[in-house]
Design a protein around this motif. Structure first.
Motif, short mmCIF file in Angstrom:
data_model
loop_
_atom_site.label_atom_id
_atom_site.label_comp_id
_atom_site.label_asym_id
_atom_site.label_seq_id
_atom_site.Cartn_x
_atom_site.Cartn_y
_atom_site.Cartn_z
N THR A 136 0.83 -1.20 0.00
CA THR A 136 0.00 0.00 0.00
C THR A 136 0.87 1.26 0.00
OG1 THR A 136 -0.10 0.08 2.42
CG2 THR A 136 -1.77 -1.23 1.30
N LYS A 150 1.10 -5.45 -7.68
CA LYS A 150 0.01 -4.68 -8.29
C LYS A 150 -1.33 -5.37 -8.07
CE LYS A 150 -1.23 -2.48 -12.67
NZ LYS A 150 -0.87 -2.33 -14.10
N TRP A 151 -1.34 -6.70 -8.23
CA TRP A 151 -2.57 -7.47 -8.03
C TRP A 151 -3.02 -7.41 -6.57
CZ3 TRP A 151 -3.05 -12.73 -5.87
CH2 TRP A 151 -4.34 -13.24 -6.00
N ARG A 203 -2.30 -5.09 -4.42
CA ARG A 203 -2.73 -3.73 -4.14
C ARG A 203 -4.18 -3.52 -4.61
NH1 ARG A 203 0.89 -0.92 -6.98
NH2 ARG A 203 2.42 -0.97 -5.29
N GLY A 204 -4.49 -4.07 -5.78
CA GLY A 204 -5.84 -3.96 -6.31
C GLY A 204 -6.86 -4.67 -5.44
N LEU A 205 -6.49 -5.86 -4.94
CA LEU A 205 -7.38 -6.59 -4.05
C LEU A 205 -7.60 -5.85 -2.75
CD1 LEU A 205 -6.13 -10.28 -4.47
CD2 LEU A 205 -8.26 -9.32 -5.33
N TYR A 206 -6.52 -5.27 -2.23
CA TYR A 206 -6.62 -4.54 -0.96
C TYR A 206 -7.53 -3.33 -1.09
CZ TYR A 206 -5.25 -1.92 3.19
OH TYR A 206 -5.27 -1.22 4.37
N LYS A 207 -7.41 -2.62 -2.22
CA LYS A 207 -8.26 -1.46 -2.46
C LYS A 207 -9.73 -1.87 -2.61
CE LYS A 207 -4.85 1.62 -4.58
NZ LYS A 207 -4.44 2.31 -5.83
N LYS A 208 -9.92 -3.02 -3.28
CA LYS A 208 -11.29 -3.51 -3.49
C LYS A 208 -11.90 -3.93 -2.16
CE LYS A 208 -13.81 -6.61 -6.57
NZ LYS A 208 -13.68 -7.63 -7.62
N ALA A 210 -13.20 -9.35 -2.83
CA ALA A 210 -11.74 -9.43 -2.97
C ALA A 210 -11.22 -10.80 -2.55
CB ALA A 210 -11.07 -8.34 -2.14
N GLU A 244 -12.28 -13.36 -5.22
CA GLU A 244 -11.48 -13.15 -6.44
C GLU A 244 -10.07 -13.71 -6.27
OE1 GLU A 244 -9.49 -9.45 -8.87
OE2 GLU A 244 -11.42 -9.10 -7.89
#
Length: 230
Positions: free
Chosen positions: A52, A100-101, A103-108, A113, A116
């Motif tokens: 993050t 990157k993946w 980070r995307g899961l954490y934001k979601k 999440a 997924e």
């Protein structure tokens, strides 16, 4: 002749050191709770990989504290050099796809999440990357999720969705990956108002075996492409 022998023995020693280095297991530790933690462990080394923006900021602040304060001239020179090189670095710099993946899961966040993440890993395990995952050892896997929301009906629905997404995916993963121990505890709580995930995994991988698995995976990928299965 003596020089040739020295070069030969030096090269041999280097090859032996490289072979030994590739034979030492590399461990990856991942945890998703209040925040996401990613750590790589190799021998006595522990490298914390920031996922993050907050973790990046904390890591940079620690580095700044360790470094001695430069003089005004040195500081101006460094700022000028950074300004000139920043654009080039930004263009060349590419974030790690795994980071990157994550980070995307954490934001979601939330139930979507988690579902997924498990479905994506199961898809990779059962597809072209299967030869690599065969060499991975899951030393520890702990899945503790308290499903809750401010609506009882949503809690029940999310609990059903989470179980339907995690358990089948986990079955696929464990059918390929070697594992020592794992625990799964997913339960609904109608008194709480927010999801409480605590998922951690410790993965061990021998680099030498990973190289062989990667070559095998590449051959599978080419074969699937030719057959039109990808």
């Amino acid at each position: 002749m003596i020089a040739v022998k020295i070069i030969w023995w030096t090269l041999l020693a280097l090859l032996i050191l490289i072979a030994l280095a590739l034979a030492v297991p590399t461990r990856l530790y991942v945890r998703y709770a209040e925040e996401i933690t990613l750590q790589v462990r190799y021998l006595f080394l522990k490298i914390n990989v920031p996922v993050t923006e907050e973790q990046k900021a904390r890591q940079q602040s620690k580095k700044k504290k360790k470094k001695p304060k430069p003089s005004e001239k040195e500081e101006k020179t460094k700022k000028a050099e950074k300004g000139n090189k920043q654009d080039k670095k930004d263009k060349k710099k590419k974030s790690n796809p795994v980071v990157k993946w994550l980070r995307g899961l954490y934001k979601k966040g939330g139930v979507d999440a988690i579902i997924e993440a498990f479905k994506k890993i199961a898809s990779l395990v059962g597809n072209v990357l299967k030869p690599i995952f065969r060499h991975i050892k899951l030393r520890s896997l702990k899945i503790n999720v308290v499903v809750a929301s401010d609506n009882a009906a949503d809690t029940a629905v999310n609990y059903g969705r989470l179980c339907a997404g995690v358990y089948p995916a986990l079955t696929v993963i464990l059918s390929v990956v070697k594992y020592d121990d794992y625990t799964v505890n997913i339960c609904p709580d109608f008194d709480k108002t927010a999801l409480e995930p605590d998922i951690s995994a410790e993965i061990s991988l021998v680099p030498w075996a990973a190289v062989g698995g990667a070559i095998h995976a590449l051959v599978r990928f080419i074969a699937f492409k030719i057959k039109g299965q990808l």
